[in-house]
Design an enzyme around this catalytic site. Sequence first.
Site, PDB file in Angstrom:
ATOM      1  N   LYS B  82      40.890  27.747  54.783  1.00 13.57           N
ATOM      2  CA  LYS B  82      41.150  29.158  55.068  1.00 13.57           C
ATOM      3  C   LYS B  82      40.738  29.437  56.514  1.00 13.57           C
ATOM      4  CE  LYS B  82      39.903  33.692  53.058  1.00 13.57           C
ATOM      5  NZ  LYS B  82      39.177  34.348  51.946  1.00 13.57           N
ATOM      6  N   SER B 157      41.925  37.545  49.085  1.00 16.45           N
ATOM      7  CA  SER B 157      42.297  37.317  50.457  1.00 16.45           C
ATOM      8  C   SER B 157      42.633  35.854  50.780  1.00 16.45           C
ATOM      9  CB  SER B 157      41.161  37.755  51.379  1.00 16.45           C
ATOM     10  OG  SER B 157      40.018  36.945  51.176  1.00 16.45           O
ATOM     11  N   SER B 181      38.344  36.811  45.857  1.00 17.71           N
ATOM     12  CA  SER B 181      39.339  36.386  46.842  1.00 17.71           C
ATOM     13  C   SER B 181      39.847  34.971  46.680  1.00 17.71           C
ATOM     14  CB  SER B 181      38.775  36.553  48.255  1.00 17.71           C
ATOM     15  OG  SER B 181      39.073  37.841  48.726  1.00 17.71           O
TER      16      SER B 181
END
Lengths: 96, 472
Positions: B82, B157, B181
């Site tokens: 990420k 996210s 997330s």
Amino acid sequence: MAISRDEVMHVARLARLALPDAEVDRLRDQLSALLDYMKQLDRLDTRDVVPTSHAVETGTPFREDEVRPFGDRESLLKNAPDRSGDFFRVPRIIED
Amino acid sequence: MAQAPIHEWTLLEAARKVREKEISSRELTAAILERIDRLDPKVNSYVTVLPERAASQAAACDEEQARGSLRGPLHGVPVGLKDIFCTRGVRTTCGSRILHNFDPPYDAAVAETVRAAGAVLLGKHNMDEFAMGSSTETSHFGPSRNPWDLSRIPGGSSGGTAAAVSAGMCFAGVGTDTGGSIRQPASLCGVVGMNQAGPVTRTVADAAALLGVIAGYDRRDSTCVDVPVPDYLAAASRPVAGLRVGLPKEYFEGGGLSPDVKKAVERALAGLTGQGATVVEVSLPHTSFALSTYYLIAPAEASSNLARYDGVRYGHRAEGASGVVEMMSRTRAEGFGAEVKRRVMIGTYALSAGYYEAFYGKAQKVRTLIRRDFDAAFSKADVLLTPTAPTPAFRLGEKTGDPLTMYLSDIFTIPCNLAGIPGISVPCGLSAEGLPIGAQLLSNHFREETLFSAAGAVERAIRLPRVAPVEG
């Protein structure tokens, strides 16, 4: 709980956010709605409740206070938006 | 039987095949890079792809192996991170305009660990700006799309990570999860995701293996706990006979839960009881207060943390300001997107003089009540089973105008993080429209082995496609 335009602008100043007028109005409405929702916590009696700031309390870890130079100063400075030699350049600090 | 295509291999299969020289890291990496090249223009799961760097890392792995040395359990296997994790010399944006040009001078701990384990870094996954969002629509670099249906969001996210893993554009990814997330996008993209330290994979065993690599004490993290790392992989195939599965009734009541999700979670339960687990009903009475609690605490802490983005040392800087305060205020206004501004404002308000006790202080006390709920539940149950997200993936743009509705996507994942306990989402079915649904399993502090056993049992009971049908 309705918050005022002035309050939004005050908080924006504290947060260092320059907000155009249209955004002030939109944020006032959205923040008021969100804070309304959050006020539901007032229904709970928490007088004798100890707050939780960490799920697993570990105590405060300490380490020796030693000066250790960072090995690659250039890699830090090359990210600078405005640089003068080994310094970060900013607009003047003391304003009129 | 014909061999599965490379992109469908699991992380463990890919690692084994490299180790046993069935394939070179170079070939493995090239195959996945080709897939990214072909599919990512549709999915937008990467902010940065590193074809040259990945190819040379893979070549280095092959050379080391030829000399008889393996770096670690992920030797030669390409993975993604990420874009929240700093990677030395590799653009790290956090999904924000304010960091669109930032090349960190150091690696985050997790970037160091996966590299030390031998993994090849393919690139950095798209994400909601500063991990604020439940759909990956707040990224400055455009939304990611769900590989199961490109008109839908992948969740957020860590939506880019879940989408990339689900579409076979990496063998595993590492995300972050403060409110759900990882688990929410894992559920929406049909992959396995765990809040602890961040594995996103296509199988439970892969998640266990990856957690085994990245778990451990980090002396640079003052909140990290120094406890031994057990053998998670062994736990993933352990039988569940006698395991007490708690169903928190509050998670199954109320109108927000889609009937498809409820049915799929019931199948997961049947899978567990079919292997000898028993069911107990438990109650988490403060569940309905978790959302308010989280959306006060997280923005308060984020608003102070984001103070570092001021345009002085790195990142975007507004031009032409006459003084330093104007420069900072305009830099932040130009650099942050709408959701980040909203949370900075909520957080600053909740921490400001006169409101601190009424909002932040109150939320920290309610957090204690939520934690006590879990303590009581775990006195009766070894593991809790709940839906991960109330609905399958929604459409792009469907919830962007209404922050509160968007926040409700995290209603089932937030309470466990407030209590600080581990949680995993494992695929457990498809909706009538063919969209993935995840079941969430929660266990008490440091009981990840129990989670992996239960998740492994759900996976054995419910077989689903391992890779999203993104190619049509």
